[in-house]
Design an enzyme around this catalytic site. Structure first.
Site: not given
Lengths: 376, 376
Positions: B104, B184, B208
């Site tokens: 990511w 993030d 999530k």
């Protein structure tokens, strides 16, 4: 389960078909015996793939799209597309042409100016005394688009002004058959049969005729991005690059899975209703009931030319500003909700999307007659 | 209603708390007697305003945010934020620094390069033989950020590699107390108490630990956009301009209304569970059960350094590639779903977000022990 639900005339997010909500409620803890809510499904797994692919196939079938048209599901709504369209189409040719028919056109135009050389080919603004209230589509013969523009953009239905294109402009009659036509279709997609053959791109937020907010549909011709605009501007975020989204079947990143599921249920419901042909007839009947009353009355008035009146959003006005509050109060008391006009134009507005049943419009018209008798 | 629901170890979209789904099911046709689904509510009306404002207030309270931190709800997920962060912060200073800890981070870095002068201040890649499998956070003392960068970006939890920052880098120790830190936080927000004081910006997809996909959270300090970066890049789409979204309380355009509603239900559930302190304890226990088994076993293995092991996503490996298929098959048969590792690293992965109950992890560990005994 019997729940008294009012008639919701909101401009979007708007009413959804009750059978869709019932199914969503039943399947919330376990979609088809999977033991999982659709919200809990990984977007890369076979369960969601089935939901996703079926929604796209059903939308294509409902719209009668040919094999050259593709459906993308994205995020950010039509407001994001106001930037995403030029970011995708202006890399090789910075000229973008727009028709100005009201509030939403104006927003598209202002945003596009960040990315290219924007030309307004026609505007309904000049001839209108009340600048906030655009009441017509400028006649196509008067448009002056540039033959070498990357595309020509129109807003198919101005949700606030209530101005609708009942057919697409005939680009061939302008000698511009190869100029790609781009349509903001947010508030009238699926409301009646439409010819997509002449459209290069159509987009919109789902929250009017399709489903929940948070989902954007984009319908585009493959040839548009393969031949006319093979590359996006370098500053276009990857996730908003039509070519990448298409390559990845709208699964470049995690999509709005639940909204896609609800959209799929709406598509199934539409098929059960008889598709866009049937919806077009019902919608014409619904809109006709309201417009006929307005035209027969000297109490209610419309500011939109008959040929351009929207079948989805009907703004209308009362003869005296002091009557709006009692009108809205009385309507609310009868379960007729969200009839206040947008602040940009004032007055009243009835949005009659696909999920608004004929009975709801009959109830509205009956109330309007009674209110006129009492106050007129 | 009793539905047998499996334990869903998906990395996101992921399991949601059952009471949240039950409430959503019950309220689907009529939210609190309104006769409307939340999906049908206009985003400008008082009913949705209540849901929206409460969700923001509850998130602020759960995270213990001070008055200088604001919460924005946007669309497009973390992948869109990979572009939106630099488009918002690089107008006056094009230097952006990034720490590279895996999949990511790499995506964030690649996207940021479109908008500015990107410098990777530290990378876990070089020392790792298997390039796909980053196993640690490079020690902060080795980072070489530029004092005059617009911001320093880290990925708080690498969902694929299973690498987590258990505390934020101490920027003061680097002599860089005023360099804005951007995180993030997609896959570990709300998983335990976190100190936001030193964070200028945190963002992530909701799918999530918060709710359904299609909703993005952004937490930012007012001073970041008022003092450090008062303007966005001119090519930043209006709808993704933090200043405009903040001015409009995340209602600049139609937000993902239903996803915000579900997020609000999750926040209420979290408060009922005892907030992030309680979640932090449960999550430590859950992750401990799996890591202890892995460490005690010569059959299972982890490739992540102990200090950087994620409590949310646990990638692990078997001694023989031929065992993965029977492992996954056996797990599925016991209602333990979505344990396959991401294709970038292979192997297995258990995602243990807040909604995964301790019993689910106990069932997983019991299965792992049994599988080892049978196959080991």
């Amino acid at each position: 389960m019997t729940i008294k639900r009012p008639y919701n005339f909101a401009p979007g997010p708007a009413a959804l078909p009750e059978p869709v909500l019932e199914k969503a409620s039943q399947e919330m803890l376990s979609w088809r015996g999977s033991g999982m809510s659709v919200m809990e499904m990984t977007h890369r797994g076979p369960l969601f793939a089935d939901i996703h692919d079926r929604a796209i196939a059903d939308l294509k079938s409902l719209l009668g799209l040919g094999s050259d048209h593709e459906v993308l599901f994205m995020q950010g709504g039509a407001t994001a597309q106001n930037a995403i369209v030029p970011m995708n189409l202006l890399a090789q040719n910075v000229k973008a042409d727009y028709v100005h028919t009201g509030h939403w056109s104006a927003k598209s135009i202002a945003e596009a100016k960040k990315y290219g050389d924007v030309h307004v080919v026609a505007s309904a603004e000049a001839e209108q005394s009340d600048a906030a209230s655009f009441g017509y589509v400028p006649p196509v013969e008067q448009w002056q688009p540039r033959a070498d523009a990357a595309y020509l953009h129109i807003c198919g239905n101005e949700t606030i002004g209530g101005v609708e294109y009942h057919q697409w402009p005939d680009m061939n009659s302008l000698g511009l058959g190869s100029l790609p036509l781009v349509v903001d279709m947010s508030s009238h997609i699926l409301s009646r049969p439409m010819n997509f053959d002449s459209l290069a791109l159509a987009y919109g937020g789902a929250q009017k005729n399709i489903g929940p907010s948070g989902l954007t549909f984009v319908i585009l011709k493959r040839s548009l991005i393969e031949e006319h605009a093979p590359k996006a501007l370098p500053i276009c975020p990857s996730v908003f690059d039509y070519r990448k989204v298409l390559e990845n079947n709208s699964l470049l990143n995690t999509p709005s899975t639940f909204a896609i599921y609800i959209a799929g249920l709406v598509f199934e419901w539409l098929k059960d209703q008889g598709g866009v042909e049937a919806m077009g007839q019902v919608n014409a009947t619904k809109a006709g009931l309201v417009y006929d009353l307005i035209d027969q009355s000297s109490f209610y008035s419309s500011r939109v030319r008959k040929a351009n009146r929207s079948f989805m959003n009907i703004p209308f006005f009362l003869p005296d500003d002091r009557l709006y509050e009692p009108f809205l109060k009385g309507a609310q008391a009868e379960g007729l909700l969200n009839l206040k006009g947008h602040k940009a134009v004032g007055g009243l507005r009835a949005s009659l999307y696909n999920a608004m049943p004929l009975e709801g419009v009959e109830a509205l018209v009956a109330y309007m007659r009674r209110f006129e008798k009492e106050q007129g």
